[in-house]
Motif scaffolding. Sequence first.
Motif, PDB file in Angstrom:
ATOM      1  N   GLY A   1       0.818  -1.208   0.000  1.00 15.99           N
ATOM      2  CA  GLY A   1       0.000   0.000   0.000  1.00 15.99           C
ATOM      3  C   GLY A   1       0.849   1.253   0.000  1.00 15.99           C
ATOM      4  N   LEU A   2       0.500   2.203   0.858  1.00 14.50           N
ATOM      5  CA  LEU A   2       1.180   3.503   0.900  1.00 14.50           C
ATOM      6  C   LEU A   2       2.449   3.420   1.742  1.00 14.50           C
ATOM      7  N   ALA A   3       3.352   2.575   1.293  1.00 11.80           N
ATOM      8  CA  ALA A   3       4.647   2.377   1.948  1.00 11.80           C
ATOM      9  C   ALA A   3       5.588   1.759   0.925  1.00 11.80           C
ATOM     10  N   GLN A   4       6.876   1.994   1.116  1.00 18.72           N
ATOM     11  CA  GLN A   4       7.851   1.291   0.285  1.00 18.72           C
ATOM     12  C   GLN A   4       7.681  -0.204   0.533  1.00 18.72           C
TER      13      GLN A   4
ATOM     14  N   VAL B   1      -3.166 -15.235   6.841  1.00 16.25           N
ATOM     15  CA  VAL B   1      -3.346 -16.516   6.183  1.00 16.25           C
ATOM     16  C   VAL B   1      -4.795 -16.954   6.391  1.00 16.25           C
ATOM     17  N   GLY B   2      -5.439 -17.435   5.354  1.00 19.25           N
ATOM     18  CA  GLY B   2      -6.827 -17.868   5.472  1.00 19.25           C
ATOM     19  C   GLY B   2      -7.828 -16.815   5.049  1.00 19.25           C
ATOM     20  N   GLY B   3      -7.366 -15.584   4.742  1.00 22.50           N
ATOM     21  CA  GLY B   3      -8.246 -14.567   4.199  1.00 22.50           C
ATOM     22  C   GLY B   3      -8.809 -13.566   5.194  1.00 22.50           C
ATOM     23  N   TYR B   4      -8.507 -13.711   6.489  1.00 22.12           N
ATOM     24  CA  TYR B   4      -9.017 -12.758   7.471  1.00 22.12           C
ATOM     25  C   TYR B   4      -8.334 -11.405   7.298  1.00 22.12           C
ATOM     26  N   ALA B   5      -9.058 -10.344   7.629  1.00 25.18           N
ATOM     27  CA  ALA B   5      -8.483  -8.997   7.623  1.00 25.18           C
ATOM     28  C   ALA B   5      -9.195  -8.158   8.665  1.00 25.18           C
ATOM     29  N   THR B   6      -8.466  -7.218   9.267  1.00 23.56           N
ATOM     30  CA  THR B   6      -9.073  -6.258  10.182  1.00 23.56           C
ATOM     31  C   THR B   6      -8.326  -4.932  10.108  1.00 23.56           C
ATOM     32  N   ASN B   7      -9.076  -3.850  10.252  1.00 24.89           N
ATOM     33  CA  ASN B   7      -8.556  -2.500  10.060  1.00 24.89           C
ATOM     34  C   ASN B   7      -8.185  -1.829  11.374  1.00 24.89           C
ATOM     35  N   LEU B   8      -7.231  -0.908  11.291  1.00 21.96           N
ATOM     36  CA  LEU B   8      -6.857  -0.062  12.414  1.00 21.96           C
ATOM     37  C   LEU B   8      -6.481   1.308  11.886  1.00 21.96           C
ATOM     38  N   SER B   9      -6.763   2.336  12.660  1.00 22.24           N
ATOM     39  CA  SER B   9      -6.164   3.626  12.337  1.00 22.24           C
ATOM     40  C   SER B   9      -4.673   3.539  12.630  1.00 22.24           C
ATOM     41  N   LEU B  10      -3.895   4.368  11.961  1.00 26.97           N
ATOM     42  CA  LEU B  10      -2.454   4.374  12.215  1.00 26.97           C
ATOM     43  C   LEU B  10      -2.168   4.791  13.652  1.00 26.97           C
TER      44      LEU B  10
ATOM     45  N   ASP C   1       8.839  -0.360  16.643  1.00 30.04           N
ATOM     46  CA  ASP C   1      10.176  -0.699  16.137  1.00 30.04           C
ATOM     47  C   ASP C   1      10.111  -1.098  14.666  1.00 30.04           C
ATOM     48  N   LEU C   2       9.071  -1.809  14.281  1.00 30.32           N
ATOM     49  CA  LEU C   2       8.918  -2.161  12.868  1.00 30.32           C
ATOM     50  C   LEU C   2       8.647  -0.916  12.034  1.00 30.32           C
ATOM     51  N   LEU C   3       7.762  -0.050  12.505  1.00 28.43           N
ATOM     52  CA  LEU C   3       7.421   1.151  11.747  1.00 28.43           C
ATOM     53  C   LEU C   3       8.638   2.042  11.524  1.00 28.43           C
ATOM     54  N   ALA C   4       9.577   2.026  12.471  1.00 30.51           N
ATOM     55  CA  ALA C   4      10.783   2.848  12.322  1.00 30.51           C
ATOM     56  C   ALA C   4      11.629   2.417  11.117  1.00 30.51           C
TER      57      ALA C   4
ATOM     58  N   LEU D   1       4.042  -7.434  17.325  1.00 30.90           N
ATOM     59  CA  LEU D   1       3.975  -8.580  16.430  1.00 30.90           C
ATOM     60  C   LEU D   1       4.520  -9.734  17.252  1.00 30.90           C
ATOM     61  N   ALA D   2       3.615 -10.527  17.813  1.00 30.73           N
ATOM     62  CA  ALA D   2       3.992 -11.480  18.855  1.00 30.73           C
ATOM     63  C   ALA D   2       4.174 -12.884  18.302  1.00 30.73           C
ATOM     64  N   HIS D   3       5.176 -13.570  18.861  1.00 29.72           N
ATOM     65  CA  HIS D   3       5.430 -14.972  18.518  1.00 29.72           C
ATOM     66  C   HIS D   3       5.456 -15.860  19.759  1.00 29.72           C
ATOM     67  N   THR D   4       5.383 -15.258  20.946  1.00 30.20           N
ATOM     68  CA  THR D   4       5.494 -16.000  22.203  1.00 30.20           C
ATOM     69  C   THR D   4       4.416 -15.526  23.162  1.00 30.20           C
ATOM     70  N   PHE D   5       3.776 -16.497  23.844  1.00 30.65           N
ATOM     71  CA  PHE D   5       2.759 -16.186  24.847  1.00 30.65           C
ATOM     72  C   PHE D   5       3.102 -16.947  26.121  1.00 30.65           C
ATOM     73  N   GLY D   6       3.231 -16.224  27.228  1.00 28.66           N
ATOM     74  CA  GLY D   6       3.540 -16.874  28.498  1.00 28.66           C
ATOM     75  C   GLY D   6       4.841 -17.642  28.477  1.00 28.66           C
ATOM     76  N   GLY D   7       5.813 -17.167  27.705  1.00 26.44           N
ATOM     77  CA  GLY D   7       7.123 -17.805  27.641  1.00 26.44           C
ATOM     78  C   GLY D   7       7.218 -18.993  26.706  1.00 26.44           C
ATOM     79  N   GLU D   8       6.126 -19.326  26.023  1.00 26.81           N
ATOM     80  CA  GLU D   8       6.111 -20.458  25.105  1.00 26.81           C
ATOM     81  C   GLU D   8       5.759 -19.980  23.697  1.00 26.81           C
ATOM     82  N   PRO D   9       6.268 -20.692  22.664  1.00 25.43           N
ATOM     83  CA  PRO D   9       5.880 -20.309  21.301  1.00 25.43           C
ATOM     84  C   PRO D   9       4.359 -20.267  21.153  1.00 25.43           C
ATOM     85  N   LEU D  10       3.885 -19.279  20.467  1.00 25.73           N
ATOM     86  CA  LEU D  10       2.456 -19.092  20.269  1.00 25.73           C
ATOM     87  C   LEU D  10       1.892 -20.256  19.459  1.00 25.73           C
ATOM     88  N   THR D  11       0.852 -20.888  19.972  1.00 27.07           N
ATOM     89  CA  THR D  11       0.260 -22.035  19.287  1.00 27.07           C
ATOM     90  C   THR D  11      -0.576 -21.569  18.093  1.00 27.07           C
TER      91      THR D  11
END
Length: 198
Positions: free
Chosen positions: A49-52, A112-121, A93-96, A131-141
Amino acid sequence: MLGKFFKKPADDMGGRVPPGQALTTRFPVLTYGPAQHYAPQDVQLRVTGLAQPRTFGWDELLALPQTTLECDIHCVTHWSKLGTTWTGVRVTDLLALLDLDPRATHVMQRSVGGYATNLSLDDFARPENLLAHTFGGEPLTPEHGGPLRTVVPHLYFWKSAKWVTELEFMAGDAPGFWEKNGYHMRGDPFKEQRYDDD
């Protein structure tokens, strides 16, 4: 069900529990469609979209600064879970690292799977969002959005996209999946913005 798995709080727990919510110590799984199962090494987060244009693979995301945060989460289906712990890349940190067009005001999170949801910037670019990959010290299921999901704790949890693969920056707002089906365009739990007429 309320007495077994959910408990109405006696008060708002010092402002932590939005109106109409019940507390749970469980982590209910609510997803439209089946859980998506794929390896972390297959993660590709595209910026469009409106980003490099950019694409971040799994190793690139893990090479960025990693942050662990504790937050409360609130589901539009009336449950809240307090004191959850997540690890991942701060959205700020990603936006920077991105070159955004100044016309960008909103972002569509696609999954993945076609879901989408909107947010204001403004709602997306907050330091408590991950952008999370771990929950409670364990890899996100997979059932909870692993290997990678967004966590946007100040809004109802449908705004925290599971299995996120794309961030499309836009010049205006647009509805995602649940917003097209009657949910509120923003989803502030403390204002009970559940449905489009709230």
